[in-house]
Write a protein that holds these residues in place. Structure first.
Motif, PDB file in Angstrom:
ATOM      1  N   ASP A 261     -15.559  52.575 117.558  1.00  0.00           N
ATOM      2  CA  ASP A 261     -14.408  51.979 117.122  1.00  0.00           C
ATOM      3  C   ASP A 261     -14.693  50.338 117.181  1.00  0.00           C
ATOM      4  O   ASP A 261     -14.163  49.692 116.376  1.00  0.00           O
ATOM      5  CB  ASP A 261     -13.414  52.087 118.365  1.00  0.00           C
ATOM      6  CG  ASP A 261     -12.685  53.387 118.244  1.00  0.00           C
ATOM      7  OD1 ASP A 261     -12.744  54.218 117.120  1.00  0.00           O
ATOM      8  OD2 ASP A 261     -12.199  53.870 119.217  1.00  0.00           O
ATOM      9  N   ILE A 262     -15.599  49.795 118.030  1.00  0.00           N
ATOM     10  CA  ILE A 262     -15.947  48.600 117.857  1.00  0.00           C
ATOM     11  C   ILE A 262     -16.448  48.176 116.519  1.00  0.00           C
ATOM     12  O   ILE A 262     -16.283  47.149 115.980  1.00  0.00           O
ATOM     13  CB  ILE A 262     -16.994  48.078 119.109  1.00  0.00           C
ATOM     14  CG1 ILE A 262     -16.356  47.848 120.259  1.00  0.00           C
ATOM     15  CG2 ILE A 262     -17.610  46.671 118.708  1.00  0.00           C
ATOM     16  CD1 ILE A 262     -17.133  47.918 121.548  1.00  0.00           C
ATOM     17  N   CYS A 263     -17.408  49.124 116.210  1.00  0.00           N
ATOM     18  CA  CYS A 263     -18.100  48.805 114.850  1.00  0.00           C
ATOM     19  C   CYS A 263     -17.042  48.969 113.559  1.00  0.00           C
ATOM     20  O   CYS A 263     -17.040  48.270 112.470  1.00  0.00           O
ATOM     21  CB  CYS A 263     -19.029  49.753 114.750  1.00  0.00           C
ATOM     22  SG  CYS A 263     -20.533  49.768 115.501  1.00  0.00           S
TER      23      CYS A 263
ATOM     24  N   ILE B 244     -18.518  49.737 129.723  1.00  0.00           N
ATOM     25  CA  ILE B 244     -19.219  49.605 131.142  1.00  0.00           C
ATOM     26  C   ILE B 244     -18.954  50.519 132.013  1.00  0.00           C
ATOM     27  O   ILE B 244     -19.626  51.004 132.825  1.00  0.00           O
ATOM     28  CB  ILE B 244     -18.889  48.099 131.486  1.00  0.00           C
ATOM     29  CG1 ILE B 244     -19.384  47.149 130.545  1.00  0.00           C
ATOM     30  CG2 ILE B 244     -19.363  47.829 132.749  1.00  0.00           C
ATOM     31  CD1 ILE B 244     -18.812  45.624 130.749  1.00  0.00           C
ATOM     32  N   ILE B 245     -17.740  51.076 131.960  1.00  0.00           N
ATOM     33  CA  ILE B 245     -17.414  52.022 132.940  1.00  0.00           C
ATOM     34  C   ILE B 245     -18.039  53.386 132.708  1.00  0.00           C
ATOM     35  O   ILE B 245     -18.706  54.075 133.817  1.00  0.00           O
ATOM     36  CB  ILE B 245     -15.789  52.417 132.942  1.00  0.00           C
ATOM     37  CG1 ILE B 245     -15.032  51.125 133.426  1.00  0.00           C
ATOM     38  CG2 ILE B 245     -15.437  53.704 133.596  1.00  0.00           C
ATOM     39  CD1 ILE B 245     -13.477  51.184 133.075  1.00  0.00           C
ATOM     40  N   GLN B 246     -18.194  53.742 131.539  1.00  0.00           N
ATOM     41  CA  GLN B 246     -18.898  54.957 131.392  1.00  0.00           C
ATOM     42  C   GLN B 246     -20.570  54.838 131.763  1.00  0.00           C
ATOM     43  O   GLN B 246     -21.141  55.740 131.964  1.00  0.00           O
ATOM     44  CB  GLN B 246     -18.726  55.189 129.583  1.00  0.00           C
ATOM     45  CG  GLN B 246     -17.445  55.463 129.160  1.00  0.00           C
ATOM     46  CD  GLN B 246     -16.516  56.077 130.059  1.00  0.00           C
ATOM     47  OE1 GLN B 246     -16.715  57.188 130.246  1.00  0.00           O
ATOM     48  NE2 GLN B 246     -15.339  55.350 130.174  1.00  0.00           N
TER      49      GLN B 246
ATOM     50  N   GLN C  86     -19.627  60.887 125.303  1.00  0.00           N
ATOM     51  CA  GLN C  86     -18.783  61.192 124.144  1.00  0.00           C
ATOM     52  C   GLN C  86     -17.791  59.949 124.029  1.00  0.00           C
ATOM     53  O   GLN C  86     -17.534  59.383 122.989  1.00  0.00           O
ATOM     54  CB  GLN C  86     -18.051  62.509 124.202  1.00  0.00           C
ATOM     55  CG  GLN C  86     -18.983  63.670 123.814  1.00  0.00           C
ATOM     56  CD  GLN C  86     -19.424  63.726 122.484  1.00  0.00           C
ATOM     57  OE1 GLN C  86     -18.942  63.483 121.438  1.00  0.00           O
ATOM     58  NE2 GLN C  86     -20.818  64.222 122.271  1.00  0.00           N
ATOM     59  N   THR C  87     -17.210  59.849 125.245  1.00  0.00           N
ATOM     60  CA  THR C  87     -16.251  58.783 125.378  1.00  0.00           C
ATOM     61  C   THR C  87     -16.935  57.036 124.850  1.00  0.00           C
ATOM     62  O   THR C  87     -16.355  56.470 124.188  1.00  0.00           O
ATOM     63  CB  THR C  87     -15.807  58.399 126.631  1.00  0.00           C
ATOM     64  OG1 THR C  87     -14.962  59.651 126.938  1.00  0.00           O
ATOM     65  CG2 THR C  87     -14.593  57.272 126.581  1.00  0.00           C
ATOM     66  N   CYS C  88     -17.912  57.060 125.253  1.00  0.00           N
ATOM     67  CA  CYS C  88     -18.857  55.833 125.103  1.00  0.00           C
ATOM     68  C   CYS C  88     -19.177  55.719 123.503  1.00  0.00           C
ATOM     69  O   CYS C  88     -19.048  54.751 122.870  1.00  0.00           O
ATOM     70  CB  CYS C  88     -20.141  55.919 125.680  1.00  0.00           C
ATOM     71  SG  CYS C  88     -21.117  54.205 125.712  1.00  0.00           S
ATOM     72  N   LEU C  89     -19.403  57.137 122.823  1.00  0.00           N
ATOM     73  CA  LEU C  89     -19.793  56.978 121.540  1.00  0.00           C
ATOM     74  C   LEU C  89     -18.305  56.526 120.860  1.00  0.00           C
ATOM     75  O   LEU C  89     -18.619  55.949 119.734  1.00  0.00           O
ATOM     76  CB  LEU C  89     -20.270  58.321 121.134  1.00  0.00           C
ATOM     77  CG  LEU C  89     -20.660  58.445 119.672  1.00  0.00           C
ATOM     78  CD1 LEU C  89     -21.830  57.660 118.966  1.00  0.00           C
ATOM     79  CD2 LEU C  89     -21.002  60.075 119.517  1.00  0.00           C
TER      80      LEU C  89
ATOM     81  N   GLY D  43     -24.189  47.667 121.302  1.00  0.00           N
ATOM     82  CA  GLY D  43     -25.501  47.639 120.606  1.00  0.00           C
ATOM     83  C   GLY D  43     -26.561  48.025 121.883  1.00  0.00           C
ATOM     84  O   GLY D  43     -27.647  48.526 121.622  1.00  0.00           O
ATOM     85  N   ASN D  44     -25.957  47.419 122.998  1.00  0.00           N
ATOM     86  CA  ASN D  44     -26.744  47.720 124.176  1.00  0.00           C
ATOM     87  C   ASN D  44     -26.526  48.940 125.101  1.00  0.00           C
ATOM     88  O   ASN D  44     -26.939  49.372 125.922  1.00  0.00           O
ATOM     89  CB  ASN D  44     -26.611  46.522 125.157  1.00  0.00           C
ATOM     90  CG  ASN D  44     -27.430  46.622 126.230  1.00  0.00           C
ATOM     91  OD1 ASN D  44     -27.502  46.629 127.375  1.00  0.00           O
ATOM     92  ND2 ASN D  44     -28.708  46.456 126.123  1.00  0.00           N
ATOM     93  N   SER D  45     -25.374  49.702 124.406  1.00  0.00           N
ATOM     94  CA  SER D  45     -24.955  51.016 125.060  1.00  0.00           C
ATOM     95  C   SER D  45     -26.187  51.900 125.091  1.00  0.00           C
ATOM     96  O   SER D  45     -27.001  52.281 123.859  1.00  0.00           O
ATOM     97  CB  SER D  45     -23.646  51.564 124.212  1.00  0.00           C
ATOM     98  OG  SER D  45     -23.276  52.794 124.520  1.00  0.00           O
ATOM     99  N   PRO D  46     -26.132  53.025 126.048  1.00  0.00           N
ATOM    100  CA  PRO D  46     -27.341  54.072 126.200  1.00  0.00           C
ATOM    101  C   PRO D  46     -27.159  54.966 124.846  1.00  0.00           C
ATOM    102  O   PRO D  46     -28.186  55.641 124.535  1.00  0.00           O
ATOM    103  CB  PRO D  46     -27.117  54.641 127.356  1.00  0.00           C
ATOM    104  CG  PRO D  46     -25.727  54.354 127.866  1.00  0.00           C
ATOM    105  CD  PRO D  46     -25.281  53.028 127.256  1.00  0.00           C
TER     106      PRO D  46
END
Length: 546
Positions: A430-432, A388-390, A422-425, A489-492
């Protein structure tokens, strides 16, 4: 001899207090920390088997006239399934196996549906197998209050899950009836100044909220679920700090704190001061190894309040948003650099065949192994917060570029955006990587995919020959991974294949574990709807179809 199931290897003190034992000798860490003499460990081999020769001989010598005819349509078991449950997993396993030994299996044997449903709930949410139960606090509450609101609520949730798995309208009707009973008893108890402060009533409210999660069929369930959680928050406030002195009260508080935190951050509302103050009260008195979950909650509340400030336009400047977001992100990272051993996880590589992973059931070429569902949940809460921060940083950079005409700061803005992506990816991956653990899958030493149930593999390569493994799939694992999967799943940065894989995971949770909310989340991802809409009034008017 009868096999009685896998008994707990924990020492006697840890089993009675339901603590996490590390099995060390001559004394486990829990006993050392409490400065008491460790009572030692049991002989597991003797516990696994029970000599029932005398019972077999006695049953054989029964007069034929006293034996029930085989043609009876319904045969009552010699030992009925209890409405309460044993206190630890080895007793539960022994009891289940003992029933199998004492009752001759017949094709027409019928058990009460409610008891089957409750047994499913116990095994999947309360006892939880080797990874510890998600709602172990229910054990003493059910035993002490057999006809209370919490028992009716437990039955409602259990029947609802079973109805969803079996696609049975008849069972769901029974679940609705139990829900109505539980709601009536809870409302009656809430009028009593003393009863409303008991652990049983708070647990009943939690289970009523869980019922809404199980039976989600349209957007209106969100309103009911949020109302239950808000009601629980008020009860937490009434109960005060005294509730934290009891293990059941502490466990209830910790679980509710996480659920209310999810609601507040998604609705962009300010954090609850009640939970913040009580967290500060218990932080210093809690086991040092467990203080990390309190520290993480306090850090995430800063993000919750930050999101609320942005929504209410108390913070509007893109530079201020970027600066605050980076500060909160750095605080979260520094907090998780050195976590206690029981909260760490191992990364396992998926075996390769001809240069490719042997299965597509996992996302990527590795997955995580945790010490408990609590540890997995803690890490995924941390990852969700940082995602969410990213997203906030990426959006703020876009806003900054729209009002900035010069090209002087472009390289820095571009680097910041790329770093956030990159951090978001990495966080999404890691969640997956935690999904196999939560859904009870692993790669065995032989290189074969293991799962706790045939056909339990998940992914876009479902033609894998799954075999039984030491992992035990639990509904608690699916329940705790749903929201992180929705965030991922909702991440850009989530590509189409990743969204599809996450949707399949959520469908698996919904259908195999009877959690309808997971199906609603899957539909959101497939339809490309923003996840924040899930807890908004706009979503409530949209019917959900499974």
């Amino acid at each position: 001899m009868v096999y009685r199931g896998k008994p707990s290897a924990a020492c006697e003190r840890c089993r009675h207090r339901r603590l996490k034992c590390d099995y060390r000798t001559p004394s486990c860490t829990q006993c050392i920390r409490a400065d008491v003499s460790c009572p030692g460990y049991r002989n597991l081999l003797e516990l696994k088997f029970k000599d029932q020769s005398k019972e077999v001989v006695r049953n054989y010598r029964l007069p034929a006239s006293k034996k029930r005819p085989a043609s009876t349509s319904t045969v009552e078991p010699q030992t009925s399934i209890p409405t309460g449950i044993p206190r630890d997993s080895d007793d539960f396993g022994a009891l289940c196996c003992e029933k199998t030994a004492l009752s001759i299996p017949r094709a027409n044997l019928v058990y009460p549906e409610q008891e089957i449903a409750r047994s499913y709930l116990y095994a999947n949410y309360i006892i939880g197998g080797p990874r510890c139960g998600h709602m172990s606090y229910l054990l003493p509450l059910i035993e002490r209050s057999r006809n209370s609101a919490v028992n009716a609520a437990v039955s409602a949730v259990a029947l609802a899950a079973l109805a969803n798995i079996r696609l049975s309208p008849k069972t769901m009707l029974k679940a609705q009836q139990e829900y109505t009973t539980a709601l009536s008893k809870t409302n009656l108890a809430l009028k009593d100044p003393s009863m409303c402060k008991t652990d049983g009533i708070l647990a009943a409210v939690v289970m009523l909220g869980m019922f809404e999660v199980m039976t989600c069929t349209d957007g209106s369930f969100i309103d009911r679920w949020v109302n239950h959680m808000e009601g629980a928050t008020k009860l937490i406030e009434l109960r005060g700090s005294a509730q934290l002195s009891r293990q059941e009260g502490l466990d209830l508080f910790t679980q509710l704190r996480a659920q209310v935190g999810i609601i507040r951050i998604y609705q962009e509302r300010y954090s609850s001061s009640v939970f913040t103050n009580l967290t500060e009260d218990i932080h210093l008195d809690r086991n040092p190894d467990d203080q990390i979950i309190d520290q993480l909650f306090i850090a995430i509340t800063r993000l919750t309040d930050f999101c609320a400030n942005i929504k209410n336009r108390h913070i509007v400047e893109p530079k201020e948003i970027i600066g605050t977001a980076l500060k909160i992100d750095a605080e979260l990272v520094s907090l998780m650099i050195s976590v206690p051993p029981l909260w760490r996880y191992d990364t396992v590589k998926v075996p390769m065949l001809d240069g490719k992973p042997i299965t597509q059931a996992f996302w990527g070429n590795s997955y995580h192994i945790y010490h408990s569902i609590y540890a997995s949940s803690m890490w995924n809460n941390y990852r969700s917060a940082r995602i969410i921060i990213q997203e906030l940083i990426i959006n703020a950079v876009k806003d900054l570029e729209s009002i900035t005409n010069d090209n002087i700061g472009y390289p820095q803005r571009s680097n910041l955006t790329n770093q956030a992506r990159q951090t978001c990816l990495q966080l999404v991956e890691d969640i997956c990587a935690s999904v196999p653990y939560n859904l009870g899958m692993e790669i065995e030493d032989s290189g074969h995919l293991g799962s706790s149930a045939p056909g339990a593999s998940v992914g876009h390569g479902l033609d894998i020959g799954a075999t039984l493994s030491s992992f035990q799939i639990t509904g608690a694992g699916g329940l705790t991974i749903m929201w992180p999967l929705l965030v991922a799943g909702n991440s850009p940065i989530a590509c189409g294949d990743l969204r599809k894989w996450i949707a399949i995971c959520l469908d698996k949770i919904g259908h195999s574990m009877g959690i309808n909310q997971a199906l609603a989340m899957s539909k959101l991802i497939q339809d490309g709807v923003q996840s924040r809409v899930f807890l908004s009034p706009e979503y409530q008017s949209q019917p959900y179809k499974s």
